[in-house]
Motif scaffolding. Structure first.
Motif: not given
Length: 573
Positions: A194, A198, A154, A200, A168-169
């Motif tokens: 999303n 996926k 991400k 965030h 975002a990961e």
């Protein structure tokens, strides 16, 4: 009161109370991520699962239904329940991970799924060491991962706004940040975009996350997804010391934790006080951290030249003796109650008019919440002491006609109330915190800032609160050392010359007002010596306007004072 049994222990509860909050209040740790006491309850992280049920009664006879051992049967919910959203009821029986293998395994499974796509960023993540996910993974998670494939990628290092950076990961979609902007500040600047693995948080296209309280989202983020831009990669939390104190940003008296390393303030975060700032603080109140480190007035000066404290105090005392009662004393709404109280006694001892202070109320733009229209932190304290605000129209004439101007922790020239012409030919004794002070000083006596002293502020709502020193000054006395406590580590205390990061310049050569004013007063025959600032405040607390405001009573949350107006000044030498 009704009772609930948690892990075999009976606890009383208030009707309508949620189970997770009751467990936390009673000292039973239940791991959780999405829950926050001031936000709505989404129950989406599923980490706080518990086994819960109620006693079983016969529908017809209403008698308890017993098992083969003669104990009453418990009608458990068919599935484990999220304790954050579960209302506690009379007689409920609860098993947390401490007493149920089923619950412990469910929590471990939940963490394993949560970590499946979580990056192994701990060695470079600013949240490491204070990360709820990291801590709970160690305490309640699996020993390893069965997921050996490429993780979902991400966006990383996304500058959401001027003060907050998104990775975002690392996000676990707890939605604390989006709920904060929707429910607390009501700016609605963040939302979840999303779907599936996926999703965030993100701002709307073209929108900047410039919420005045944006960094509160980093405070409540349970992972390292949202971080404060100014503090990124500055220090590890285990390298710093955290001191509970009160912010000097404005009249609200925000409760804060000041984080220091090598005797420099690196970070300021809000400290919970439900009667003042709850869990929050504005971004601008954090960004003042540089003022505690930079451009500090260090070491006394006489006519602009360095000198010793003894010589400077003796010269200030001589100026007081020469001036007699014709002294203009200016107190300060930036100074503590204790310092202003001693200044009033000093003025009374020489027969001068009572000190006045520069009233800055209305000079800042407030927001009706935690940003006050008063930029000074102790205006209410000055008023309760009996100090009156200066009359701007009369101050210039008063300074010109005075034989001495004595200023405590303020800068009347920078405030626009005095000019260099007003002070021409008039000696000035100045207690300053910074080298940028515009007021010219015959005798400069550097004074501590709020993060270096022990004292009292009174906020605009009439709450007396205790300042604690987070930094060391060059000359530490017993009161300051005791207030620092034994928890201060070497890295916070300046270290030793053998440490690579050691820098003695980070110790400012300044003194609290309650330490230097007695030295000046001694030369005019006044004994202002107290064994500690706590003794000074105990004396002040004898006044009705400060009743009960002792250091011991204020502790970490402060004391609400009576709403009575300030008393007329009744200070004797």
């Amino acid at each position: 009161m009704p009772q609930v049994t948690i892990d075999g222990q009976a606890h009383e509860f208030e009707p309508g109370q949620k189970l997770l909050q009751l467990c936390l209040d009673e000292g039973t740790e239940v791991p959780h991520f999405c829950y926050h006491p001031s936000l709505s309850v989404p129950a989406n992280c599923r980490q706080c699962l518990v086994k819960a049920g109620t006693p079983l009664f016969d529908r017809e006879t209403k008698e308890p239904v017993l098992d083969e051992n003669g104990d009453q049967k418990i009608n458990y919910f068919p599935k484990l329940m999220p304790s954050c959203a579960l209302d506690v009821t009379e007689g409920m029986v609860v098993h947390t991970q401490l007493s149920s293998v089923e619950v412990a395994e469910a929590q471990a499974d939940n963490l394993e799924i949560m970590l499946a796509n979580h990056p192994l960023d701990c060695p470079i993540c600013d949240q490491a060491g204070q990360c709820p996910l990291q801590i709970q993974a160690y305490k309640y998670g699996p020993e390893g991962s069965r997921f050996e494939f490429e993780k979902v990628h991400k966006p990383k290092r996304v500058q959401l706004g001027p003060h907050v950076v998104l990775d975002a990961e690392r996000c676990i979609n707890c939605t604390r940040c989006t709920r904060f902007t929707a429910e607390v500040t009501e700016t609605h600047q963040l939302t979840i975009i999303n779907r599936g693995d996926k999703n965030h948080p993100m701002t709307a296209p073209g929108e900047v996350f410039d919420d005045p309280y944006s960094m509160c989202t980093a405070d409540i983020c349970p992972v390292g997804a949202l971080t404060e831009d100014y503090f990124r990669f500055q220090a590890r939390v285990w390298e710093m010391d955290k001191t509970p104190t009160v912010s000097d940003f404005g009249g609200i008296g925000i409760n804060v934790d000041v984080w220091t390393r090598n005797n420099q303030v690196l970070r300021i975060t809000p400290r919970e006080n439900l009667d003042v700032n709850e869990y929050w603080m504005p971004d601008v109140a954090r960004l003042v951290y540089k003022t505690y480190n930079e451009d500090r007035a260090s070491g006394p000066r006489l006519h602009g030249r360095p000198t010793t404290w003894e010589v400077a105090a003796r010269e200030a005392g001589q100026l007081l003796r020469d001036a007699g009662s014709n002294v203009l004393f200016l107190g300060s709404a930036f100074a503590t109650v204790e310092d202003n109280h001693l200044l009033m006694k000093l003025a009374a001892s020489v027969g001068a008019d009572a000190p006045r202070f520069i009233d800055r109320r209305g000079q800042a733009e407030g927001d009706g919440w935690l940003i006050s229209s008063d930029p000074a932190p102790n205006t209410a304290g000055c008023l309760r002491l009996g100090m009156e605000p200066v009359d701007p129209a009369m101050l210039g004439a008063a300074a010109s006609s005075a034989s001495l101007v004595y200023v405590l922790q303020d800068d009347p020239v920078a405030a626009g109330l005095l000019s260099a012409d007003d002070l021409a030919g008039t000696p000035v004794v100045l207690h300053a915190t910074h080298t940028t002070a515009a007021t010219p000083a015959t005798v400069l006596l550097p004074i501590t800032m709020s993060v270096e002293t022990l004292g009292t502020y009174v906020n605009e709502n009439g709450r007396a609160q205790l300042l604690r020193p987070a930094k060391m000054v060059r000359a530490m006395n017993r009161s300051l050392l005791m207030a620092l406590g034994t928890g201060m580590g070497r890295k916070a205390r300046v270290g030793t010359p053998f440490d690579r990061w050691h820098d003695e310049a980070h110790q400012v050569d300044c003194l609290p007002g309650w330490a230097v004013l007695p030295q000046v007063a001694k030369d005019v025959g006044l004994d202002l010596s107290y064994t500690s600032p706590a003794k000074i405040m105990a004396e002040v607390a004898q006044r009705p306007a400060f009743a009960g405001a002792t250091h011991g009573a204020m502790a970490t949350l402060g004391v609400p004072l009576e709403t009575a107006d300030a008393e007329p000044p009744q200070v004797t030498a």
